[in-house]
Design a protein around this motif. Structure first.
Motif, mmCIF file in Angstrom:
data_model
loop_
_atom_site.group_PDB
_atom_site.id
_atom_site.type_symbol
_atom_site.label_atom_id
_atom_site.label_comp_id
_atom_site.label_asym_id
_atom_site.label_seq_id
_atom_site.Cartn_x
_atom_site.Cartn_y
_atom_site.Cartn_z
ATOM 1 N N GLY A 150 0.805 -1.208 0.000
ATOM 2 C CA GLY A 150 0.000 0.000 0.000
ATOM 3 C C GLY A 150 0.839 1.260 0.000
ATOM 4 N N GLY A 154 -0.075 1.998 -3.494
ATOM 5 C CA GLY A 154 -1.192 2.833 -3.085
ATOM 6 C C GLY A 154 -0.803 4.293 -3.003
ATOM 7 N N ASP A 193 -5.135 -6.773 -10.349
ATOM 8 C CA ASP A 193 -6.582 -6.809 -10.120
ATOM 9 C C ASP A 193 -7.289 -7.550 -11.266
ATOM 10 O OD1 ASP A 193 -6.220 -5.483 -7.719
ATOM 11 O OD2 ASP A 193 -6.476 -3.502 -8.598
ATOM 12 N N ASN A 227 -6.041 -4.266 -3.432
ATOM 13 C CA ASN A 227 -6.937 -3.993 -2.309
ATOM 14 C C ASN A 227 -7.349 -5.308 -1.641
ATOM 15 O OD1 ASN A 227 -7.329 -1.031 -2.630
ATOM 16 N ND2 ASN A 227 -8.220 -1.639 -4.587
#
Length: 318
Positions: A150, A154, A193, A227
């Motif tokens: 992250g 992120g 993802d 995520n």
């Protein structure tokens, strides 16, 4: 030569070499489809030479807080020929610490061959950082496009997130290559993802190769989930898809691909290379059990004399 964006890329696994068991791959390959149409490679340009060192058939993965100077010193005592990677160094750190660079970039001469991994998403800073790092004579400069943390993918907006913008990665690799005089490479996942099709992976490789001199990719054969999963879970939960890696070997014959992910023994390294892998990168298995892994690299992977036959000889090499 660009690929057609609408092309369908069938996954085809090369047959196992005679006498070699397929147990390593535990059914992860898709069935061989003789009628499959490969995707078109991006360029016929030759790969840059790796310099005076033997090729990176075996390398130790860059790992934050792990592959520091102390570990690399130990690794080099055990193996002369394994390729070593630094921890990832963020481009902004290099730029802002330009008066204190030895702290982040210096290494003993005997750590060659050694690769610097850079992280970042700002073209100007990536270029400046590479130019500063070039003075340290690394054997290759690598861009991190695989870390799912992250803090990196992120808040930092780089690492694995960069795979969602292959145009930028191509520009970044062009900027990096323009500011150093050694080969450049990308370490990435097979997807991020829901962007995890083989076609999208091909488009990523094709774009980077067509826009830069990059001819070496280290492929962690899992996608990254940005995520809901921790970095540790991202190394275990997404399934390994070695068929993606071997399909890349077929579809981009002018590019070198190193296989990363799920390989934990020297026998698995050797089997992967015998089945056609250009090279294998091992992470935590080489850190947690350095002698069991690195102690066999020179002899079994490179066919060269081993530096020592017992770990008891290591203190005598200091």
């Amino acid at each position: 030569m660009a690929m057609r964006s609408a092309a369908k890329h069938a996954l085809v696994t090369p047959p196992l070499a005679p006498g070699i068991s397929g147990a390593l791959f535990r059914g992860r390959f898709s069935p061989r489809n003789p009628g499959a149409r490969p995707c078109r490679a991006a360029s016929s340009s030759p790969a840059p030479a790796a310099g005076k060192h033997l090729p990176p058939l075996f390398s130790v993965a860059p790992m934050m807080d792990w592959t520091d100077n102390h570990y690399r010193t130990l690794a080099r005592l055990i193996s002369r020929h394994a390729w070593l990677y630094t921890e990832m160094v963020v481009a902004e750190t290099i730029v802002h610490q330009k008066d204190n660079l030895d702290r982040f970039l210096a290494f003993p001469e005997d750590q060659h061959p050694i690769v610097l991994q850079i992280g970042g998403s700002n073209l100007e800073n990536l270029a400046k950082a590479t130019k500063l790092a070039n003075a340290y004579s690394y054997d290759e400069i690598n861009l991190n496009c695989g870390c799912p943390s992250g803090k990196v993918a992120g808040h930092g907006c780089f690492g694995a997130r960069l795979m969602l913008d292959p145009e930028f990665v191509g520009d970044a690799m062009s900027a990096i290559a323009a500011n150093c005089d050694v080969p450049v490479s990308v370490k990435c996942r097979i997807g991020v993802d829901d962007h995890d099709s083989y076609e999208e992976l091909c488009e990523f490789v094709d774009k980077v190769v067509s826009k830069s001199p990059t001819r070496h990719f280290i492929i962690h054969a899992r996608k990254a989930l940005l995520n809901g999963l921790s970095p540790a879970e991202n190394r275990k939960v997404p399934p390994l898809k070695y068929e993606y890696y071997f399909a890349l070997l077929r579809d981009f014959p002018q590019v070198k691909f190193t296989l990363n992910g799920g390989i934990t023994t020297i026998d698995e390294v050797s089997l992967s290379i015998r089945q056609g892998a250009n090279g294998v990168m091992v992470g935590r298995a080489a850190y947690n059990n350095p002698w069991n892994m690195l102690g066999h690299v020179d002899g079994e992977i490179y066919g060269k004399p081993t530096r020592c036959i017992s770990r008891r000889q290591l203190p005598g090499l200091w």
